[in-house]
Write an enzyme that holds these catalytic residues in place. Sequence first.
Site, PDB file in Angstrom:
ATOM      1  N   CYS A 179       0.817  -1.214   0.000  1.00  0.00           N
ATOM      2  CA  CYS A 179       0.000   0.000   0.000  1.00  0.00           C
ATOM      3  C   CYS A 179       0.855   1.271   0.000  1.00  0.00           C
ATOM      4  O   CYS A 179       1.926   1.307   0.584  1.00  0.00           O
ATOM      5  CB  CYS A 179      -0.883   0.040   1.236  1.00  0.00           C
ATOM      6  SG  CYS A 179      -1.860  -1.434   1.459  1.00  0.00           S
TER       7      CYS A 179
ATOM      8  N   ARG B 235       5.393   0.322  -5.755  1.00  0.00           N
ATOM      9  CA  ARG B 235       5.301  -0.521  -4.563  1.00  0.00           C
ATOM     10  C   ARG B 235       4.409  -1.734  -4.785  1.00  0.00           C
ATOM     11  O   ARG B 235       4.437  -2.677  -3.995  1.00  0.00           O
ATOM     12  CB  ARG B 235       4.738   0.302  -3.389  1.00  0.00           C
ATOM     13  CG  ARG B 235       5.625   1.468  -3.011  1.00  0.00           C
ATOM     14  CD  ARG B 235       4.886   2.423  -2.108  1.00  0.00           C
ATOM     15  NE  ARG B 235       4.674   1.891  -0.785  1.00  0.00           N
ATOM     16  CZ  ARG B 235       5.503   2.049   0.230  1.00  0.00           C
ATOM     17  NH1 ARG B 235       6.610   2.726   0.051  1.00  0.00           N
ATOM     18  NH2 ARG B 235       5.240   1.554   1.409  1.00  0.00           N
TER      19      ARG B 235
ATOM     20  N   TRP C 278      -2.903  -2.789  -1.566  1.00  0.00           N
ATOM     21  CA  TRP C 278      -2.451  -4.138  -1.901  1.00  0.00           C
ATOM     22  C   TRP C 278      -3.189  -5.042  -0.924  1.00  0.00           C
ATOM     23  O   TRP C 278      -2.931  -5.010   0.284  1.00  0.00           O
ATOM     24  CB  TRP C 278      -0.941  -4.221  -1.708  1.00  0.00           C
ATOM     25  CG  TRP C 278      -0.299  -5.459  -2.207  1.00  0.00           C
ATOM     26  CD1 TRP C 278      -0.013  -5.787  -3.497  1.00  0.00           C
ATOM     27  CD2 TRP C 278       0.190  -6.546  -1.405  1.00  0.00           C
ATOM     28  NE1 TRP C 278       0.617  -6.994  -3.540  1.00  0.00           N
ATOM     29  CE2 TRP C 278       0.752  -7.487  -2.285  1.00  0.00           C
ATOM     30  CE3 TRP C 278       0.205  -6.818  -0.044  1.00  0.00           C
ATOM     31  CZ2 TRP C 278       1.317  -8.678  -1.849  1.00  0.00           C
ATOM     32  CZ3 TRP C 278       0.767  -8.003   0.395  1.00  0.00           C
ATOM     33  CH2 TRP C 278       1.311  -8.917  -0.509  1.00  0.00           C
TER      34      TRP C 278
ATOM     35  N   GLY D 177      -0.836  -1.303   6.380  1.00  0.00           N
ATOM     36  CA  GLY D 177      -0.495  -2.178   7.501  1.00  0.00           C
ATOM     37  C   GLY D 177      -1.631  -3.161   7.770  1.00  0.00           C
ATOM     38  O   GLY D 177      -2.497  -3.356   6.921  1.00  0.00           O
TER      39      GLY D 177
ATOM     40  N   GLU E 109      18.311 -17.068  -7.506  1.00  0.00           N
ATOM     41  CA  GLU E 109      17.887 -15.713  -7.858  1.00  0.00           C
ATOM     42  C   GLU E 109      17.418 -15.660  -9.326  1.00  0.00           C
ATOM     43  O   GLU E 109      16.427 -14.997  -9.638  1.00  0.00           O
ATOM     44  CB  GLU E 109      19.052 -14.742  -7.589  1.00  0.00           C
ATOM     45  CG  GLU E 109      18.821 -13.300  -7.954  1.00  0.00           C
ATOM     46  CD  GLU E 109      17.643 -12.631  -7.253  1.00  0.00           C
ATOM     47  OE1 GLU E 109      17.064 -13.205  -6.321  1.00  0.00           O
ATOM     48  OE2 GLU E 109      17.286 -11.522  -7.692  1.00  0.00           O
TER      49      GLU E 109
ATOM     50  N   LYS F 149      13.675 -14.512 -10.444  1.00  0.00           N
ATOM     51  CA  LYS F 149      13.404 -13.434 -11.401  1.00  0.00           C
ATOM     52  C   LYS F 149      12.414 -13.908 -12.461  1.00  0.00           C
ATOM     53  O   LYS F 149      11.471 -13.203 -12.807  1.00  0.00           O
ATOM     54  CB  LYS F 149      14.695 -12.959 -12.112  1.00  0.00           C
ATOM     55  CG  LYS F 149      15.674 -12.169 -11.307  1.00  0.00           C
ATOM     56  CD  LYS F 149      15.210 -10.798 -10.905  1.00  0.00           C
ATOM     57  CE  LYS F 149      14.433 -10.839  -9.663  1.00  0.00           C
ATOM     58  NZ  LYS F 149      14.954 -10.644  -8.383  1.00  0.00           N
TER      59      LYS F 149
ATOM     60  N   GLU G 260       8.887 -14.330 -10.988  1.00  0.00           N
ATOM     61  CA  GLU G 260       8.259 -13.059 -10.611  1.00  0.00           C
ATOM     62  C   GLU G 260       7.634 -12.343 -11.795  1.00  0.00           C
ATOM     63  O   GLU G 260       6.535 -11.801 -11.683  1.00  0.00           O
ATOM     64  CB  GLU G 260       9.306 -12.113  -9.984  1.00  0.00           C
ATOM     65  CG  GLU G 260       9.692 -12.471  -8.574  1.00  0.00           C
ATOM     66  CD  GLU G 260      10.743 -11.525  -8.009  1.00  0.00           C
ATOM     67  OE1 GLU G 260      10.616 -11.127  -6.851  1.00  0.00           O
ATOM     68  OE2 GLU G 260      11.724 -11.196  -8.715  1.00  0.00           O
TER      69      GLU G 260
ATOM     70  N   HIS H 114      18.845 -35.922  -7.028  1.00  0.00           N
ATOM     71  CA  HIS H 114      18.010 -36.400  -5.920  1.00  0.00           C
ATOM     72  C   HIS H 114      16.556 -35.964  -6.081  1.00  0.00           C
ATOM     73  O   HIS H 114      15.854 -35.801  -5.097  1.00  0.00           O
ATOM     74  CB  HIS H 114      18.579 -35.916  -4.585  1.00  0.00           C
ATOM     75  CG  HIS H 114      19.974 -36.396  -4.345  1.00  0.00           C
ATOM     76  ND1 HIS H 114      20.263 -37.713  -4.076  1.00  0.00           N
ATOM     77  CD2 HIS H 114      21.155 -35.744  -4.368  1.00  0.00           C
ATOM     78  CE1 HIS H 114      21.579 -37.849  -3.929  1.00  0.00           C
ATOM     79  NE2 HIS H 114      22.138 -36.666  -4.109  1.00  0.00           N
TER      80      HIS H 114
ATOM     81  N   LYS I 204       6.537  -4.333  -3.989  1.00  0.00           N
ATOM     82  CA  LYS I 204       7.945  -3.954  -3.896  1.00  0.00           C
ATOM     83  C   LYS I 204       8.380  -3.886  -2.440  1.00  0.00           C
ATOM     84  O   LYS I 204       9.496  -4.237  -2.095  1.00  0.00           O
ATOM     85  CB  LYS I 204       8.121  -2.587  -4.567  1.00  0.00           C
ATOM     86  CG  LYS I 204       9.543  -2.080  -4.579  1.00  0.00           C
ATOM     87  CD  LYS I 204      10.344  -2.809  -5.617  1.00  0.00           C
ATOM     88  CE  LYS I 204      11.821  -2.510  -5.552  1.00  0.00           C
ATOM     89  NZ  LYS I 204      12.618  -3.599  -6.113  1.00  0.00           N
TER      90      LYS I 204
HETATM   91  C1  G6P Z   1       9.437  -8.373  -1.970  1.00  0.00           C
HETATM   92  C2  G6P Z   1      10.080  -7.842  -3.235  1.00  0.00           C
HETATM   93  C3  G6P Z   1      11.397  -8.561  -3.469  1.00  0.00           C
HETATM   94  C4  G6P Z   1      12.304  -8.391  -2.264  1.00  0.00           C
HETATM   95  C5  G6P Z   1      11.610  -8.856  -0.977  1.00  0.00           C
HETATM   96  C6  G6P Z   1      12.401  -8.426   0.246  1.00  0.00           C
HETATM   97  O1  G6P Z   1       9.049  -9.688  -2.149  1.00  0.00           O
HETATM   98  O2  G6P Z   1       9.215  -8.029  -4.349  1.00  0.00           O
HETATM   99  O3  G6P Z   1      12.044  -8.019  -4.612  1.00  0.00           O
HETATM  100  O4  G6P Z   1      13.467  -9.141  -2.451  1.00  0.00           O
HETATM  101  O5  G6P Z   1      10.328  -8.254  -0.860  1.00  0.00           O
HETATM  102  O6  G6P Z   1      12.383  -7.032   0.300  1.00  0.00           O
HETATM  103  P1  G6P Z   1      13.506  -6.120   0.939  1.00  0.00           P
HETATM  104  O7  G6P Z   1      13.036  -4.714   0.636  1.00  0.00           O
HETATM  105  O8  G6P Z   1      13.498  -6.415   2.403  1.00  0.00           O
HETATM  106  O9  G6P Z   1      14.793  -6.431   0.299  1.00  0.00           O
END
Ligand code: G6P
Length: 614
Positions: free
Chosen positions: A2, A27, A75, A102, A487, A491, A494, A510, A609
């Site tokens: 949010c 965000r 959100w 929140g 990672e 990506k 996501e 395994h 975000k």
């Molecule tokens: C969300 C974002 C990710 C990020 C994660 C942790 O899931 O989409 O890109 O890695 O939060 O966020 P931070 O701001 O704590 O790195």
Amino acid sequence: MCGIVGYIGTKRAYPILIKGLKRLEYRGYDSAGVAMISDSGELNVYKAKGKVDNLTEYCSDKDVSGCVGIAHTRWATHGEPSARNAHPHYSRSHNLAIIHNGIIENYADIKTKLQDKGVEFKSDTDTEVLVQLVEYVMVKKNLSLLEAVQVALHQVIGAYAIAIVDKRDPRQIIAARKQSPLVVGIGQDEFFLGSDASPIIDYTDKVVYLEDGNIAVIRLGEEMRVMSILGEEQELQVKTVDIDLGQIEKGGYEHFMLKEIFEQPECLMNCMRGRINVEGTHVTLSAMIDYRQQLLGAKRIVIVACGTSWHAGLIGKQLIESLCRIPCEVEYASEFRYRNPVVTKDDVVIAISQSGETADTLAAIQLAKQQGAFIFGICNAIGSSIPRATDTGTYIHVGPEIGVASTKAFTGQVTVLSMLALCLAKERQTVDDALYQQMVVELTRIPEKMQQALKTNEQIERLAPIFTYARNCLYLGRGYNYPVALEGALKLKEISYIHAEGYPAAEMKHGPIALIDSEMPVFVIATRDRLYEKVISNIQEVRARGGRVTAIVTEGDTQIQKFADHIITLPDTLECFQPLIASIPLQLLAYHIAVCKGKDVDRPRNLAKSVTVE
Ligand code: G6P
């Protein structure tokens, strides 16, 4: 997650609120809304599901007059994404409207009590419960809005950043925060509110970051006041923000994500500036000077983080253990905080977070603090909650990251972890001088090597359409490249919505090997390092089962092309810095596959975000 925007002043609020909402789009959100007290004294609330553009379209024939208003991107947590559940929420009388970021954990109890007293609810949200409670106590006890907010917040368990307006008092906004960020901008005869400074910086660079448990009374024509929930006045701490607006615009790239991938060489130079000397012989972190004793005294290091930051932590663990010889554990903050972990005053806890606002990481910090650990933060967003909650730390200084899928923050985090490990190792004398020198010099060369790695962009763009058909992908790597595989898979998931798994290459046999057929692309990070030969064997295992291999290799490699369908070549570097280079083609691959599939790369569905709820 949010986003909150607010305005009170002499200008028309609506365009400022909408522009602010757009600034916060990064965000992640699923609906948007705005509330303004009109010139004729009405409190108008307009809301729409989906993008901010849907909201402006909805408002096109509405009364958007007035110089005071609050706005929100939601959100969903409680209640489906819909206009009905979007914020702002009216109180029962429609005198008050609230926006909230929140979660109110005890909302169900409060709601039942209010329903028993005859209050009716229009939405499924926890937020509406708060505004109804404020109005209920206001009427029942004949309190001012400020007093009623104080009483209501006393009864609430959970996290919040809120802003409330009352149409009977159009010269005032009341705002408060607990565990969710809130910034107030101070202009000439006007005030702004934002979840971060980005909706504010067009108008003023003077801001107040509200502290946890504080309420801001923003009244036109008066100095802003800050007080605790109990009503104790707090000193006003006005800071100057320094964010370059150009940094948060796309700068000619089609998407923020692509811009941020390409920015990485420059970002890492910024990250190392002032920390590695010009000769490239020495690393200094100010935290290491100021808190030498606490950091050197670490008997164990525990890294807590979420998402991409957690992957950076896995690389940090390898760096710290191999260079500093300090045992290091990496924990998902969300698990750590609830599993009663053993933490002692001899532990240093490193919290990694791009946003500096991740609720689980913040909670993990609080827990570790209570048990006496020393807390070191690695964050990007300056002035955010995590750097303020830690004992010390190092900013990664890669600039605002707007694309929801993290890229430059990841390489920034790995760079800071590398510098931290080098500093600690040097002080502890666990690294010999020659290796230390070699590593520092190599770290300074990484931006140039990244530049070279970025040249794979065109090749990857050409390859991407081949993979759009895939429903599953496997990413394999070993050692330092295992977190890179994780990672890379994250990506792809996501932003392209293709299921992908990252695996340590040797573990493949395994389980995941059962999935391999010609339909499943396998991406293998096979750069030249200690485990190179072993990774070749893993590639052969994939090939023997008809798997299609795309290998990321070091320049000059002649072996792997015999076994792989596609080869992506990268410049050579030290094994421990390979993640900084090898993650680039995987970021580009995810990006181009998602673009080919027509996905909203910068704002992927369901993701946020900044995850300010647990
Ligand atoms: C969300 C974002 C990710 C990020 C994660 C942790 O899931 O989409 O890109 O890695 O939060 O966020 P931070 O701001 O704590 O790195």
